[in-house]
Design an enzyme around this catalytic site. Structure first.
Site: not given
Length: 257
Positions: A151, A244, A29, A126, A202, A118
Site C-alpha cells: 500500500c 442446477i 461452473t 491494505c 458438497s 468467503h
C-alpha cells in the site's frame, strides 16, 4: 431426472415464504468457472497451501498471479440458475443467499440479499490502513509496479504490515462473517427459514457445512448437487443430482403454471 422429485420440490418451494439458499462452486461452473477440488478443478497443488495467509505473505506476487489467473472472472456472466434465484427474490420467495463463491455472479444476476461468506475478488484492502483497491486497479499495479502489493497510502516499519490482500477469506484467515456476531446472524437466518435450498456445494468445508443443521425440525432441505453431501440421507431432505440450471428452470416453469 425423476420428475417426482422436481414435482415434490416445486410444491415445497411454492408453499415456502422464507427460503434461504446456500450456494457453492457448482452453480458457477455452469457459467464456465472451474471449481476448486474436482479432478478438472483449478488446483495442481493443495488449495490449503496456495490460498493460505502464510503463502500470501511469503510469496505475494506468486499468490496474485494465481489469484488473478484462476479466481478473478470479470467477464463471467450469470447463468439461468443465478437468474431464477434473483427472480424468486423479487417474488418474495428467496429471502437470503449465503454463498461460498467469490465471483459476484448472484449480484450480477440481480440478487440483493447476498452474504459472501468467503469474501469477494472484486476488491482488495491494505492490511494496515484499510485502503480499498478495486481488483482492476490491482491488475494495473501488477503490470506496472514491482511491489504492487504494498500500500502506498500509509507507512509502517515493515512492508508486510501494509500488504494489499484480496478481500477473500484465505486458509488461516478470518472474515467478517467468521465473528460470533456474523455467525449468529447467519444462524438466525437459517432458523427462520421455512425451506433451505442447497445448490452446488458438497457441504464438506467448515463452518459453512454446518449451516443446514441449524434449520428447525421438519423444515425441508432441498439439495441439488452432482456429488454427495453429508446430509443426503437425513429426514426431510430431497436430493437431486442434476444440473442446477436445468432443475431450477423446471421448478420455475411449474411454479408459473
Amino acid at each position: 431426472m425423476e420428475i417426482k422429485h422436481i414435482e415434490t420440490c416445486k410444491n415445497l418451494i411454492k408453499n415456502a415464504e422464507n427460503i434461504v439458499v446456500l450456494t457453492g462452486a457448482g452453480i458457477s461452473t455452469e457459467s464456465g468457472i472451474k471449481d476448486f477440488r474436482s479432478r478438472t478443478g483449478v488446483y495442481q497443488i493443495a488449495p490449503e497451501y496456495i490460498l493460505s495467509l502464510d503463502y500470501f505473505y511469503q510469496k505475494p506476487r506468486e499468490f496474485y498471479q494465481f489469484a488473478l489467473d484462476h479466481l478473478y472472472h470479470p467477464d463471467a456472466v450469470p447463468n439461468i440458475g443465478h437468474e431464477i434465484l434473483a427472480k424468486w427474490e423479487r417474488e418474495g420467495k428467496v429471502i437470503h443467499i449465503i454463498t461460498q463463491n467469490i465471483d459476484g455472479l448472484h449480484q450480477k444476476a440481480g440478487s440483493n440479499n447476498v452474504i459472501e461468506f468467503h469474501g469477494t475478488m472484486k476488491t482488495a484492502s491494505c492490511l494496515h490502513c484499510g485502503e480499498s483497491y478495486s481488483t482492476e486497479e490491482m491488475v494495473n499495479r501488477y503490470q506496472t509496479i514491482d511491489e504492487f502489493y504494498v500500500c502506498d497510502q500509509c507507512d509502517t516499519s515493515h512492508k508486510s504490515e501494509r500488504f494489499i490482500k484480496p478481500d477473500v477469506v484465505l486458509f488461516g484467515d478470518t472474515g467478517k462473517w467468521f465473528t460470533v456476531e456474523g455467525f449468529n446472524t447467519i444462524l438466525h437466518m437459517i432458523e427462520d427459514a421455512d425451506c433451505v435450498l442447497v445448490l452446488g456445494t458438497s457441504l464438506k468445508v467448515t463452518p459453512f457445512s454446518t449451516f443446514p443443521q441449524y434449520r428447525r425440525q421438519g423444515i425441508p432441505l432441498i439439495i441439488i448437487n452432482i456429488g454427495e453431501t453429508p446430509y443426503d440421507t437425513e429426514r426431510n431432505t430431497y436430493l437431486i443430482q442434476e444440473s442446477i440450471g436445468k432443475c431450477l428452470s423446471l421448478m420455475d416453469e411449474k411454479l408459473g403454471n
